[in-house]
Design a protein around this motif. Structure first.
Motif, PDB file in Angstrom:
ATOM      1  N   VAL A  67       6.851 -14.374 -28.892  1.00  0.00           N
ATOM      2  CA  VAL A  67       6.255 -13.169 -28.207  1.00  0.00           C
ATOM      3  C   VAL A  67       7.029 -12.723 -27.003  1.00  0.00           C
ATOM      4  N   GLU A 118      -6.972 -15.003 -19.649  1.00  0.00           N
ATOM      5  CA  GLU A 118      -7.077 -15.659 -21.235  1.00  0.00           C
ATOM      6  C   GLU A 118      -8.201 -16.899 -21.172  1.00  0.00           C
ATOM      7  N   ILE A 154      -6.383 -12.241 -28.676  1.00  0.00           N
ATOM      8  CA  ILE A 154      -4.842 -12.304 -28.874  1.00  0.00           C
ATOM      9  C   ILE A 154      -4.192 -12.946 -30.036  1.00  0.00           C
TER      10      ILE A 154
END
Ligand code: AMP
Ligand code: GLY
Length: 422
Positions: free
Chosen positions: A159, A197, A287
């Protein structure tokens, strides 16, 4: 029951620690395991990517449950291979087959699954080298920061998040040109989500599921969440902001539609689902999916599960699974990961570890560590996770730090600010 756990990290030590407490356990094997798992069972050196060798081992040792810690063997089809053996039909494999493991193994597959099942996630489009120009045009239409994801498994490095449009275009070209090998033959470009998160876990047999404790992990190497990404430097469970109303949204909008989606998609899924979520202004978005437990999340969620986890896993696929009760320890758990100096880049191995006998009031889960003629020595970057429990997570954290300071090896490092943002 004889059980084989695959893996060698802190997650597998936590699994072995828990499974060993079950009265159902006869003999526990861990392949390859570490110095911590060896306290609870027998470490075996078995090439776990060589599935014929694994099934020979299952037969020879009369293993009735295979618990797969990491994602690679699942994506490569270990579940499928075991279930193909006519004489091994009664072995419970904890971890999905290769098709369902695409939820972690292919970002594009996961995004399509979420789109089909109306599961909230960042808007996205997926590109391959043939449509590089469309990819660049798509980037033009997005706002910074730009999120580019290699479709396949890239050891947690796939990522890339960039602020500059031209850099993002160049990165897209480099990824599609093979920067991450086969893993970036396709690239998912997605909307940047801003929030905090958290990790949510369930154990499912594909139809029914049980919620497990949630956790927050600290992925960056540096204090204040700065510097390079790591496998995880510490964790806390439960997540203080994940209150009842937030978790209800997680259940209604994400967990239930995911489990229902398995049947709708024809996915064979028995095992843990790890939902990597982000809280955007009080609303949860996915995510990523992982098809396994997290590490170091396991080191805080497993100690909080009061129920016999081996018994629960053994019930998957039977009517007793649905009716089982899963109890949590109401206390909070914290863990602090001790790492080798230089990690996540180059670091030394084989360093002698001392002070473990000084630890009081915490559980030390071993990760990159093994027994040797010189005692316990390091074998990896993430070496040990120091877990503590208390009704106040701040007290648990203090205990983890007090005990972390008892343990020593050359160039030992750890983040001093776990929980700082809460
Ligand atoms: P992943 O490998 O999908 O977990 O991504 C690694 C990290 O990148 C995540 O833990 C997030 O911190 C970040 N990330 C991934 N996707 C997004 C997104 N759409 N928006 C913001 N951050 C993201
Ligand atoms: N701690 C994140 C992971 O296990 O993927």
């Amino acid at each position: 029951m004889n059980v084989l756990v695959i893996g060698s990290g802190g997650r597998e030590h936590a699994l072995a620690w828990k499974i060993a407490q079950s009265p159902l356990l006869n003999k526990l094997y861990i392949a390859p395991g570490n110095s911590g798992t060896e306290e609870h069972g027998e470490n075996v050196s078995l090439d776990t990517n060589n599935f014929p060798l694994v099934v020979d081992f299952l037969r020879e040792k009369n293993v009735k449950m295979l618990v797969v810690g990491p994602e690679d063997p699942l994506v490569m089809g270990i579940n499928d291979y075991v279930r193909m053996q006519p004489d091994l039909k009664d072995i419970k494999v904890v971890g999905p087959n290769s098709e369902a493991a695409q939820l972690e193994g292919s970002k594009e597959f996961a995004k399509e699954f979420m789109a089909q099942n109306n599961i909230p996630t960042a808007k996205y489009a997926s590109f391959s080298i043939e449509d590089l120009e469309q990819g660049k045009i798509f980037l033009d239409s997005m706002e910074a920061p730009y999120v580019l994801k290699a479709d396949g498994l890239a050891a947690g490095k796939g990522v890339v998040i960039l602020d500059d449009l031209e850099e993002a275009k160049a990165e897209l070209e480099s990824m599609l040109g093979g920067k991450f090998g086969m893993a970036s033959e396709k690239v998912v470009i997605e909307e940047f989500l801003s929030g905090i998160e958290l990790s949510v876990f369930v154990l499912t047999d594909g139809t029914h599921y049980h919620m497990l404790p949630n956790a927050k992990d600290y992925k960056r190497i540096g204090e204040g969440d700065t510097g390079l990404n790591t496998g995880g430097m510490g964790a806390i469970s439960p997540v203080p902001f994940a209150d009842e109303s937030f978790m209800k949204k997680v259940l209604d909008r994400i967990v239930e539609p995911t489990i229902n989606g398995f049947s709708a998609y024809g996915l064979h899924y028995e095992g843990f689902v790890f939902f990597g979520l982000i809280n955007v202004d009080g609303n949860p978005y996915v995510i990523e999916y992982n098809v396994r437990l997290g590490d170091p999340e396991s080191e805080v969620i497993i100690p909080r599960i009061k129920t016999d986890l081996l018994a629960l896993m053994a019930k998957m696929g039977t009517p007793q699974f649905e009716s089982a009760k899963v109890e949590f320890d109401p206390r909070a758990a914290t863990t602090v990961m001790l790492v080798s100096g230089g990690y996540p880049e180059g670091y030394k191995k084989g360093l002698e570890i001392s002070g473990l006998d000084m630890v009081e009031g915490s559980i030390v889960f071993h990760a990159g560590a093994k027994n040797s003629d010189d005692g316990i020595v390091t074998t990896g970057g993430r070496v040990m996770a120091v877990t503590s429990m208390d009704s106040e997570w701040k007290n648990a954290l203090i205990m983890s730090y007090v005990n972390a300071a008892m343990i020593q090896f050359e160039d030992m490092d750890f983040r001093k600010d776990i929980g700082f943002d809460l």
